[in-house]
Design an enzyme around this catalytic site. Structure first.
Site: not given
Ligand code: NDP
Length: 490
Positions: A65, A138, A348
């Site tokens: 990403h 997503n 994350y």
């Protein structure tokens, strides 16, 4: 350069610690008569600061990403769902919550083309009155793997080959031939929705199952879905490839230009809800993110709207330094037992600590707008918020007492044995891929485009890998596999 101090509005140029400086374009040097300079002096703090800071401008880019567009806006509650959740920001129709969105490709490096075939990551930070709620979604509803240990392997297979540093079809399909739980996500990726022609024309899906909880201890399992109000916008494979060369920033530019001219994109937000009893009896494991919940079984219920109406003032400060995590959940929303979600809740924030440092939550773009008092997280690099002054840095002090909410309501009871586990692939893993193939069939040209898109990608792979891929697609549809074989040979 003439002094600009006479101007009343222009900022006075200074060094990084505020000392006014004469000329930002000059350096201390040994000057010969006639005006030619040479030999720079080490005492030139301005020059040293400028060069040294330049060398440190880049921070580690995201492993996935990395390439993104971002914008600000707001989320508004449009329908009452207080029967499902006690989340404060969802409790009243009309409540608006400020939002930051970052929409990315997955595999490409920062600066790579944004029209390539890829999943689009849809990260949204909602600055609620009870802290930040992140939706890290997503643009397709399902994912390629359901065992988190496979996540790095999946991503490597979609990126560059370790020897050649080139994207590699053999590696890509070899991974998927041998990890066939990804078939449903592949069906989504290789439809024309895998090449959006505008980020405004993409949907966003939680993928994972979450829980909406209430203060009385009750809960439902949910999936959250954002549907574009602009209509789906896609490129054919050929046009997407062409646009990668003509304008590799096409989708970023499209988003910024629309917002700049007041054409604010919006998304209608829905929830699908399921009780624990329904979950236990359901055909599919609801903690398996390779599956959707068919609409006929669990209809979409509208509850909000996301609107993006502001472009960032500074990309690095607001978008590159933004850090999103599925672990950012406010009271009223909780994780499910989905193993991929549990792993992402670690990964994350871990990535953000590596990229931005231990105090990344203090950066203005990430900081909650509601009060934060978290005195047991102290010190660390780049701590710039006062560090809780003299307050106790240990739990249980009676010198400065704390108020706190009751513990999280716990809903699950789990009994089981600890053992090695890796999910098995069964025929039912292909059923939803088949259903999507049938959905394509209802829209003229979609099946043809899908076959052509896969064939184009599969052709450069080794023949034995091609054969296995075609075999894998027979489990979706014999017709599809036949068409694919013909297209690969053509
Ligand atoms: P429905 O038969 O009720 O509706 C079909 C769904 O497919 C719609 O949501 C539609 O989205 C979507 N769709 C249409 N064309 C494409 C495409 N080219 N690529 C991706 N999605 C497309 O759906 P069911 O719930 O019965 O599920 C059937 C299949 O539809 C599933 O196996 C799944 O692959 C797919 N799907 C299901 C979703 C779900 O959450 N249930 C969500 C998205 C896809 P739109 O309205 O945006 O056109």
């Amino acid at each position: 350069m003439a002094s600009q101090l006479e101007s009343t509005t222009a900022p006075v140029y200074t060094l990084a610690e505020g000392q006014p400086q004469a000329n930002p374009g000059a350096s201390y040097s040994l000057n010969k008569s006639g005006g030619r300079g040479g030999l720079i002096l080490l005492q030139d703090t301005q020059l040293i600061e400028t060069l040294a800071h330049f060398a440190r401008e880049r921070i580690p880019e995201r492993v996935v990403h990395a390439q993104a567009a971002g914008a600000r806006g707001f989320f508004e509650v449009t329908h009452d769902i207080s029967d499902l959740t006690s989340a404060a920001f969802l409790s009243k129709v009309g409540t608006k919550t400020p939002a930051l969105a970052r929409i990315s490709t997955v595999g490409g490096e920062r600066g790579s083309s944004d029209t390539v075939r890829d999943v689009r990551g849809w990260a949204i930070k909602l600055f609620t009155t009870e802290g930040n709620q992140d939706w890290v979604f997503n643009h397709i509803p399902v994912f390629f793997v359901r065992d988190p240990i496979k996540f790095p392997s999946l991503n490597r297979s979609h990126k560059r080959h370790p020897q050649t540093n080139l994207p590699d079809s053999t590696m890509f399909w070899d991974f998927h031939n041998n990890n066939q739980e990804g078939i449903h996500a592949l069906m989504h990726l290789f439809s024309d929705r895998g090449t959006p022609s505008s980020l405004r024309g993409t949907n966003a899906f939680s993928g994972h199952t979450y829980k909406f909880t209430k203060e009385d201890g009750s809960f439902v399992y949910v999936k959250i879905i954002l549907k574009t109000d602009q209509g789906i916008k896609t490129f054919s494979s050929e046009k997407a490839t062409k646009m990668s060369g003509v304008n590799p920033n096409h989708n970023l530019q499209d988003l910024l230009e629309a917002i700049s001219k007041g054409d604010f994109p919006s998304w209608t937000v829905y929830v699908q809800a399921m009780t624990a009893e329904q979950a236990e009896k359901y055909r599919w494991n609801i903690f398996d993110m390779t599956k959707v919940w068919p609409h006929a079984d669990f209809p979409l219920r509208q509850f909000g709207k996301l609107t993006l109406d502001k472009i960032p003032q500074n990309y690095f400060a607001e978008i590159e330094q933004a850090a999103f995590s599925p672990s950012n959940m406010v009271p009223g929303i909780e994780p499910s037992a989905d193993p991929m979600l549990q792993a992402r809740m670690f990964s994350y924030p871990d990535a953000a600590r590596y990229r931005l440092g231990a105090n990344y939550q203090q950066l203005p773009t990430n900081a909650a707008l509601s009060p934060v008092y978290s005195p047991f997280q102290r010190d660390g690099f780049a701590n710039f918020k006062g560090n809780y002054g003299p307050d106790p840095n240990y739990v249980g002090s009676t010198l400065r007492t704390l108020r706190y909410k009751g513990g999280q309501t716990s809903h699950d009871e789990w009994v089981g044995k600890i053992a090695d586990y890796s999910s098995e692939i069964v025929d039912d893993d292909f059923a939803q891929a088949t259903a999507l193939w049938e959905v394509f069939g209802k829209h003229p040209g979609q099946q043809k485009a899908f076959v052509s898109n896969v064939a184009e990608n599969l052709k450069p792979a080794l023949p034995e890998v091609q054969k296995e891929t075609i075999k894998m697609f027979t489990r979706v549809s014999v017709d599809l596999a036949r068409l694919l074989e013909e297209a690969v040979k053509a």
